[in-house]
Design a protein around this motif. Structure first.
Motif, PDB file in Angstrom:
ATOM      1  N   SER A   1       0.837  -1.215   0.000  1.00  5.87           N
ATOM      2  CA  SER A   1       0.000   0.000   0.000  1.00  5.87           C
ATOM      3  C   SER A   1       0.865   1.255   0.000  1.00  5.87           C
ATOM      4  N   THR A   2       1.972   1.222   0.739  1.00  2.42           N
ATOM      5  CA  THR A   2       2.883   2.382   0.740  1.00  2.42           C
ATOM      6  C   THR A   2       3.363   2.657  -0.680  1.00  2.42           C
TER       7      THR A   2
ATOM      8  N   MET B   1       0.435  10.406  -1.961  1.00  2.56           N
ATOM      9  CA  MET B   1      -0.381  10.424  -0.736  1.00  2.56           C
ATOM     10  C   MET B   1       0.447  10.048   0.483  1.00  2.56           C
ATOM     11  N   HIS B   2       1.497   9.250   0.247  1.00  3.99           N
ATOM     12  CA  HIS B   2       2.313   8.791   1.377  1.00  3.99           C
ATOM     13  C   HIS B   2       2.862   9.983   2.161  1.00  3.99           C
TER      14      HIS B   2
ATOM     15  N   SER C   1       9.341  13.776 -13.614  1.00  2.00           N
ATOM     16  CA  SER C   1       9.321  13.366 -12.214  1.00  2.00           C
ATOM     17  C   SER C   1       8.037  13.839 -11.540  1.00  2.00           C
ATOM     18  N   ILE C   2       7.401  12.937 -10.797  1.00 10.17           N
ATOM     19  CA  ILE C   2       6.159  13.331 -10.104  1.00 10.17           C
ATOM     20  C   ILE C   2       6.459  14.328  -8.985  1.00 10.17           C
ATOM     21  N   TYR C   3       7.709  14.379  -8.531  1.00 10.07           N
ATOM     22  CA  TYR C   3       8.054  15.275  -7.421  1.00 10.07           C
ATOM     23  C   TYR C   3       8.277  16.707  -7.897  1.00 10.07           C
ATOM     24  N   GLU C   4       8.261  16.902  -9.226  1.00 13.37           N
ATOM     25  CA  GLU C   4       8.371  18.268  -9.754  1.00 13.37           C
ATOM     26  C   GLU C   4       6.991  18.799 -10.136  1.00 13.37           C
ATOM     27  N   GLN C   5       5.948  18.028  -9.797  1.00 13.44           N
ATOM     28  CA  GLN C   5       4.592  18.433 -10.174  1.00 13.44           C
ATOM     29  C   GLN C   5       3.783  18.790  -8.935  1.00 13.44           C
ATOM     30  N   ASP C   6       2.818  19.653  -9.129  1.00  9.91           N
ATOM     31  CA  ASP C   6       1.882  19.996  -8.065  1.00  9.91           C
ATOM     32  C   ASP C   6       1.106  18.719  -7.713  1.00  9.91           C
ATOM     33  N   PRO C   7       1.097  18.302  -6.425  1.00  9.49           N
ATOM     34  CA  PRO C   7       0.406  17.067  -6.054  1.00  9.49           C
ATOM     35  C   PRO C   7      -1.067  17.046  -6.473  1.00  9.49           C
ATOM     36  N   VAL C   8      -1.716  18.225  -6.466  1.00 12.07           N
ATOM     37  CA  VAL C   8      -3.137  18.280  -6.843  1.00 12.07           C
ATOM     38  C   VAL C   8      -3.288  17.923  -8.329  1.00 12.07           C
TER      39      VAL C   8
ATOM     40  N   VAL D   1      -3.249  10.549 -11.695  1.00 11.73           N
ATOM     41  CA  VAL D   1      -3.100   9.243 -11.047  1.00 11.73           C
ATOM     42  C   VAL D   1      -4.272   9.041 -10.090  1.00 11.73           C
ATOM     43  N   GLY D   2      -5.298   8.334 -10.555  1.00  8.09           N
ATOM     44  CA  GLY D   2      -6.501   8.120  -9.747  1.00  8.09           C
ATOM     45  C   GLY D   2      -6.301   7.012  -8.732  1.00  8.09           C
ATOM     46  N   MET D   3      -7.095   7.045  -7.664  1.00 10.98           N
ATOM     47  CA  MET D   3      -6.936   6.059  -6.590  1.00 10.98           C
ATOM     48  C   MET D   3      -8.299   5.513  -6.159  1.00 10.98           C
TER      49      MET D   3
END
Length: 250
Positions: free
Chosen positions: A44-45, A53-54, A72-79, A85-87
């Motif tokens: 899950s992590t 979300m982690h 990189s996902i870390y250079e993007q606004d999480p929103v 990336v749906g959950m």
């Protein structure tokens, strides 16, 4: 449309407890990838790192790279990232104060869409994709909570699809459901992979064997083995994978 996802040297912690250790993984587009392994192995992590979300949890930390479509996902606004990336969670979680219709369009509204006709079109399309339209089209103004467990889970899938993500993460989406509802969800996953890259965390080996194109086996925060599902189940390369699949532990 295919969307590539690469995970490089991913490590994650809750406080001082390291839950993921140097995960490297290429996730194939328009495939269903199952993540299997015993409780507490980091499954899950792992999926929660992919939509960031982690790191919303207090004391959580993450290192390494996750690349979505070359970025990189870390250079993007999480929103913005969570639109892509749906959950879908283990327990169906419709918004209790909202109707079926409002549940589906909630995310689209949040992104600023106000046009009534457009919203109605999105609601119908998403509910059709989640194989729920025919069951609810005459009661869209009923509460989302009025649906059965399996229908609620498909409603949550419709809600995730409405914002047009490219990747769909599912954390044990059928574990709270009865066998008939589970088959509905599995059939749906098979159809959705034509348009989405899907990762599904599951405890259920038979389920992984039925729906996943490739399977990744996690143990104690490490990725032990990842490959085509048929190979993982019939001819695993690692003794630990074989022991887990044959039920010697876990």
């Amino acid at each position: 449309m295919s969307h590539s996802l690469s995970v490089r040297q991913l490590e994650a912690w809750y406080g001082s407890n390291q839950t993921l250790k140097g995960i490297n993984m290429e996730i194939i587009s328009n495939h269903v990838t199952a993540i299997i392994g015993p409780s507490g192995c980091g499954k899950s992590t792992f999926v929660r790192c992919i939509n960031r979300m982690h790191e919303t949890l207090s004391g959580a930390k993450v290192k390494g790279e996750i690349i979505l479509d070359g970025k990189s996902i870390y250079e993007q606004d999480p929103v913005v990232l969570r639109k892509m990336v749906g959950m879908v969670f283990q327990k169906p979680n419709p918004f209790p104060s909202m109707s079926i219709y409002e549940n589906v369009v909630a995310g689209v509204r949040l992104n600023g869409m106000r046009d009534k006709q457009t919203l109605q079109g999105i609601a119908e399309k998403s509910l059709r994709m989640a194989a729920l339209w025919d069951e609810v089209k005459d009661r869209l103004n009923y509460s989302g909570m009025s649906l059965s467990g399996g229908q609620q889970q498909r409603l949550c899938i419709a809600r995730a699809l409405a914002v047009e993500p490219s990747v769909l993460l599912m954390d044990e989406p059928a574990s709270a459901l009865d066998p008939i509802a589970t088959l509905h969800i599995e059939e749906l996953i098979r159809q959705l992979k034509e348009d989405y890259t899907i990762l599904i965390v599951t405890h259920n080996m038979q389920q992984a064997a039925r729906i996943a194109d490739s399977t990744a086996f996690f143990l104690s925060g490490e990725l032990i083995e990842h490959g085509p599902t048929s190979g993982i189940f019939t001819n695993p390369k690692d003794k630990r994978t074989e022991d887990y699949i044959t039920g010697r532990f876990g």
